[in-house]
Design a protein around this motif. Structure first.
Motif, mmCIF file in Angstrom:
data_model
loop_
_atom_site.group_PDB
_atom_site.id
_atom_site.type_symbol
_atom_site.label_atom_id
_atom_site.label_comp_id
_atom_site.label_asym_id
_atom_site.label_seq_id
_atom_site.Cartn_x
_atom_site.Cartn_y
_atom_site.Cartn_z
ATOM 1 N N VAL A 136 6.593 16.806 -29.077
ATOM 2 C CA VAL A 136 5.873 15.548 -29.300
ATOM 3 C C VAL A 136 6.626 14.389 -28.658
ATOM 4 C CG1 VAL A 136 5.082 13.917 -31.051
ATOM 5 C CG2 VAL A 136 4.766 16.371 -31.403
ATOM 6 N N PHE A 137 7.928 14.301 -28.910
ATOM 7 C CA PHE A 137 8.697 13.191 -28.336
ATOM 8 C C PHE A 137 8.805 13.317 -26.815
ATOM 9 C CE2 PHE A 137 10.105 12.766 -32.740
ATOM 10 C CZ PHE A 137 10.089 11.384 -32.877
ATOM 11 N N GLY A 138 8.885 14.531 -26.321
ATOM 12 C CA GLY A 138 8.896 14.712 -24.881
ATOM 13 C C GLY A 138 7.604 14.249 -24.235
ATOM 14 N N PHE A 143 -4.639 11.158 -15.819
ATOM 15 C CA PHE A 143 -3.838 11.699 -16.917
ATOM 16 C C PHE A 143 -4.163 11.006 -18.241
ATOM 17 C CE2 PHE A 143 0.113 11.524 -19.460
ATOM 18 C CZ PHE A 143 0.254 12.877 -19.704
ATOM 19 N N GLY A 144 -4.454 9.728 -18.182
ATOM 20 C CA GLY A 144 -4.715 8.982 -19.405
ATOM 21 C C GLY A 144 -5.917 9.475 -20.170
ATOM 22 N N LEU A 145 -6.832 10.182 -19.498
ATOM 23 C CA LEU A 145 -8.020 10.680 -20.184
ATOM 24 C C LEU A 145 -7.676 11.774 -21.184
ATOM 25 C CD1 LEU A 145 -11.166 10.665 -20.323
ATOM 26 C CD2 LEU A 145 -11.100 12.466 -18.588
ATOM 27 N N TYR A 146 -6.615 12.530 -20.900
ATOM 28 C CA TYR A 146 -6.306 13.693 -21.725
ATOM 29 C C TYR A 146 -5.160 13.456 -22.696
ATOM 30 C CZ TYR A 146 -8.658 15.367 -17.566
ATOM 31 O OH TYR A 146 -9.532 15.505 -16.530
ATOM 32 N N CYS A 167 4.490 10.027 -21.204
ATOM 33 C CA CYS A 167 3.475 8.960 -21.149
ATOM 34 C C CYS A 167 4.109 7.624 -20.776
ATOM 35 C CB CYS A 167 2.753 8.856 -22.492
ATOM 36 S SG CYS A 167 1.728 10.281 -22.906
ATOM 37 N N GLN A 168 5.281 7.355 -21.337
ATOM 38 C CA GLN A 168 5.964 6.103 -21.021
ATOM 39 C C GLN A 168 6.389 6.058 -19.555
ATOM 40 O OE1 GLN A 168 6.191 3.653 -23.146
ATOM 41 N NE2 GLN A 168 7.434 2.255 -21.907
ATOM 42 N N TRP A 169 6.865 7.194 -19.039
ATOM 43 C CA TRP A 169 7.312 7.242 -17.642
ATOM 44 C C TRP A 169 6.145 7.080 -16.674
ATOM 45 C CZ3 TRP A 169 6.705 11.371 -13.958
ATOM 46 C CH2 TRP A 169 7.432 11.156 -12.768
ATOM 47 N N MET A 170 4.978 7.660 -17.028
ATOM 48 C CA MET A 170 3.807 7.569 -16.159
ATOM 49 C C MET A 170 2.987 6.313 -16.422
ATOM 50 S SD MET A 170 2.466 11.522 -16.075
ATOM 51 C CE MET A 170 1.299 11.109 -14.793
ATOM 52 N N LYS A 171 3.419 5.506 -17.412
ATOM 53 C CA LYS A 171 2.712 4.277 -17.768
ATOM 54 C C LYS A 171 1.234 4.554 -18.072
ATOM 55 C CE LYS A 171 5.776 1.328 -15.035
ATOM 56 N NZ LYS A 171 5.865 0.300 -13.961
ATOM 57 N N ALA A 172 1.017 5.618 -18.872
ATOM 58 C CA ALA A 172 -0.350 6.010 -19.242
ATOM 59 C C ALA A 172 -0.849 5.136 -20.388
ATOM 60 C CB ALA A 172 -0.385 7.481 -19.644
ATOM 61 N N GLU A 173 -2.150 5.108 -20.551
ATOM 62 C CA GLU A 173 -2.780 4.353 -21.635
ATOM 63 C C GLU A 173 -2.488 5.061 -22.961
ATOM 64 O OE1 GLU A 173 -4.414 1.798 -23.903
ATOM 65 O OE2 GLU A 173 -4.581 1.426 -21.743
ATOM 66 N N THR A 174 -1.844 4.371 -23.886
ATOM 67 C CA THR A 174 -1.426 4.991 -25.149
ATOM 68 C C THR A 174 -1.906 4.227 -26.374
ATOM 69 O OG1 THR A 174 0.678 3.775 -25.053
ATOM 70 C CG2 THR A 174 0.638 6.003 -24.109
ATOM 71 N N ARG A 175 -2.847 3.307 -26.223
ATOM 72 C CA ARG A 175 -3.268 2.509 -27.381
ATOM 73 C C ARG A 175 -3.954 3.351 -28.450
ATOM 74 N NH1 ARG A 175 -6.667 -2.513 -25.307
ATOM 75 N NH2 ARG A 175 -7.478 -0.902 -23.913
#
Length: 707
Positions: free
Chosen positions: A76-78, A24-27, A83-91
């Protein structure tokens, strides 16, 4: 719009190749950027809701717009919550937030022009304050992020998602230059992304990189190793055995123990430092020795890996944009090809082809193939030169005529005005229509805002909608007007029905028909003639020029540099004025009269305006068109520009949109041709006014007569 399979392939192709299509973090960056672009698009849509009359938004439309905007923001906020719930890469999301939301909104909210100081008549930059804000933010972000963090995700986001795409915008329509730009960027970035590729695919080869090479990269990346030298802190050599290290630490610890030194901050800091060094060397010496042996490599590998990822995002977006640009170029080429095959007009003189069936045959033959190379029309002489090159390469036996480009000096600046206004009829009978009668007369023209406001008020009271293309007082910005008085000489009087007078030198302003007053006089004649200026299409200053012969250029074999004797030969061509190397202004030629070497522009040539640096001051530039300046006439488009329709006999705009059969019929009481929509509307208005008068006169014995 449908699905863009090119975009899908560009996005998911690399993921499939890596085998992490489910990551998921890729997209996340692409989805986040798409949602932000929807917010921007919805916010911009508010402008289209404004009405043309009162510039207000209806409450229903405003409520619908707010609901759409709220839904877009909620998405956007959803997504961020997901992302926060799935602990995805967000840097990298912060960089996408800047490039997909902040930048377009700055450009939207700050559309005002921002011109730089003039250099040879042209501003060093000519953009908007929105673009300036975006560029300042990018440069500031690059500098601050490099200074504080070095080359990391923040710096790389500014570089690959904002700075380089802004640079690419200037070269998308220039394929070869864009190719060199991308190649240069890849060449400069090669030392960094090559380490990222090695860390990804062949990490065992990283140890073979020379240390000076890695130290140089660390210096450029502002990522110098920060691993502490514990051997030097304890004061032992790297070859010391464990017994020696413990002995030295014990001696220093006894001397610097807090119970002995009390609250001395320097000695306490020294005690903690040697304690940290002792723990690192006694508990994990092997790992520490390995880290200081390859500390440059350990510092650069994670940064270069991030470099590779962010550069991949940039290449992905570049491929998508390249596909869109190429599609647009192909579409433009197909339109030009169909334009040529359907026998629409082209500037055959500019192409150097004979303006007959033989010249058209060459174009038809060249455009027969569907994949033929054609220029993209951008109103630039380069498109003409490219088309000439393509024709020459395809037909070696074809001899093209020289490119029409004439350069010379401006002999005279002229201005045409009409003596007397037919609409007002004030003293018009006193003006002699004989050609040359007023040659040499002195004329004084006045323009007063008070007169213009009065005339505009009269027009509103009349409420007669005459179908006239000419400018009236309603089209003039009276608030920006000021009292103008100009005095000059009538160079030549053409006379006739329009009573055209050619002024030299021209006035500094354009007289308003039916408003501006003039006074003519001549020494030795006691009587002065006073009247209002009439209508004439070319009454602006810097619109009528008398030009000198063309000057012989250095490459005269390639240019058609002599003025032609055919009337209208240069109609539609670009007319550019310079003072030496300083650019003054340009316009498009409406009419060329070779017998008088006269050039009339479609609109007045407005000299360049702006500020320039003068010593230590920043002053307004005062540039005026003067006699003796250089002119250049050249074509700048393959397709001849649409010429404005003027009636030669009346020297004013003709009603070309009315059928000849309608124009031949008698006119009604208002003046519009009978049978036209304007005539029917005017008759209805006239009848309405008569009805109002009858109601007012009812009971008074009055009679309303229809004239």
């Amino acid at each position: 719009m449908g699905i863009s399979w090119w975009r899908m392939a560009f996005i998911f192709g690399p993921a499939i190749a890596r085998g992490d299509i489910s990551s998921f973090g890729l997209y996340t960056p692409f989805i986040f950027g798409f949602l932000l672009s929807k917010v921007v698009k919805t916010a911009k849509a508010r402008v289209n809701l404004r009405g043309y009359q009162n510039d207000k938004i209806r409450p229903d439309d405003d409520m619908k717009w707010k609901q759409k905007l709220g839904w877009a923001v909620a998405q956007v906020f959803g997504f961020l919550g997901l992302c926060q719930w799935m602990k995805a890469e967000t840097r990298s999301l912060f960089n996408f937030f800047l490039s997909s939301f902040v930048n377009p909104m700055l450009r939207f909210l700050l559309p005002y022009r921002n011109k730089g100081p003039l250099m040879r008549g042209k501003p060093l930059w000519d953009t908007t304050w929105g673009n300036t804000s975006v560029h300042a933010m990018i440069l500031g972000g690059l500098g601050l992020s490099w200074w504080f963090y070095g080359i990391d995700h923040l710096f790389l986001g500014f570089l690959f998602l904002q700075a380089i795409p802004e640079l690419q915008k200037r070269f998308w329509m220039k394929p070869m230059q864009h190719l060199f730009l991308v190649g240069g960027i890849l060449l400069v970035c090669f030392p960094f992304f090559s380490i990222g590729l090695m860390a990804w695919y062949t990490p065992s080869y990283l140890e073979s990189l020379p240390k000076p090479y890695l130290q140089t990269l660390c210096w450029f990346a502002n990522a110098r190793p920060h691993v502490a030298d514990y051997y030097s802190i304890l004061g032992v050599s790297p070859d010391a055995d464990m017994k020696t290290i413990k002995k030295v630490f014990r001696e220093q610890a006894i001397e610097l123990h807090p119970d002995k030194v009390g609250d001395d901050p320097v000695k306490l800091a020294r005690f903690h430092a040697i304690q940290e060094a002792s723990d690192a060397l006694t508990k994990g010496r092997a790992d520490y020795d390995k880290s200081i042996e390859n500390q440059e490599l350990n510092e650069m590998v994670p940064r270069c890996y991030a470099f590779l990822v962010m550069m991949g995002y940039w290449l992905l977006h570049s491929l998508i944009d390249w596909n869109d640009v190429e599609g647009m170029r192909d579409q433009h080429k197909d339109q030009l090809r169909n334009y040529i095959l359907n026998d629409y007009p082209l500037d055959m003189k500019a192409l150097g082809l004979p303006n007959d069936e033989e010249g058209k045959a060459y174009l038809y033959k060249y455009c027969e193939a569907e994949d033929v190379e054609l220029p993209v029309l951008q109103s630039d002489p380069d498109e003409i030169h490219l088309m000439r090159t393509l024709l020459s390469d395809s037909f070696p036996d074809l001899q093209l005529k020289p490119f029409p480009k004439v350069a010379g000096k401006i002999d005279m600046l002229l201005q045409e005005i009409a003596l007397g206004s037919k609409e007002k009829g004030e003293n018009i009978k006193e003006i002699n229509p004989m050609s040359g009668f007023y040659d040499g007369y002195t004329i004084k023209v006045e323009l007063r805002p008070a007169d213009a406001k009065k005339a505009k008020k009269e027009q509103k009271e009349q409420k007669e909608d005459e179908e006239d293309e000419e400018e009236d007082v309603d089209d003039v910005d009276i608030d920006k007007m000021k009292n103008e008085v100009g005095e000059t000489t009538i160079h030549s009087y053409l006379g006739g029905d329009k009573r055209i007078a050619v002024l030299k030198p021209p006035l500094k302003f354009r007289p308003i028909p039916g408003v501006s007053k003039f006074v003519m006089s001549k020494p030795g004649l006691p009587k002065q003639i006073t009247a209002l200026c009439g209508r004439v299409p070319w009454s602006s200053p810097n619109q009528v020029f008398k030009i000198g012969e063309g000057e012989e250029p250095a490459d005269k074999e390639k240019l058609d540099w002599k003025l032609h004797e055919d009337e209208g030969y240069y109609n539609g061509y670009r007319f550019e004025v310079k003072d030496g190397e300083t650019f003054i202004g340009n316009g498009r030629i409406h009419e060329y009269w070779p017998s008088m070497h006269k050039v009339i522009l479609q609109d007045a040539l407005v000299p360049i305006s702006g500020k320039q640096v003068s010593g230590f001051s920043y002053k307004d530039t005062k540039i005026e068109v003067k006699e003796g300046m250089s002119y250049t006439i050249y074509p700048d488009s393959l397709i001849p520009p649409r010429k404005r329709v003027y009636d030669r006999e009346s020297r004013g705009p003709s009603q070309a949109q009315v059928a000849p059969s309608v124009m031949a019929t008698p006119k009604n009481i208002i003046g519009a041709p009978k049978g036209s929509v304007a005539a029917q509307r005017n008759v209805k208005k006239k009848m309405h006014r008569m009805t109002v008068v009858q109601k007012k006169q009812k009971g008074g014995g009055g009679m309303c007569v229809c004239m």
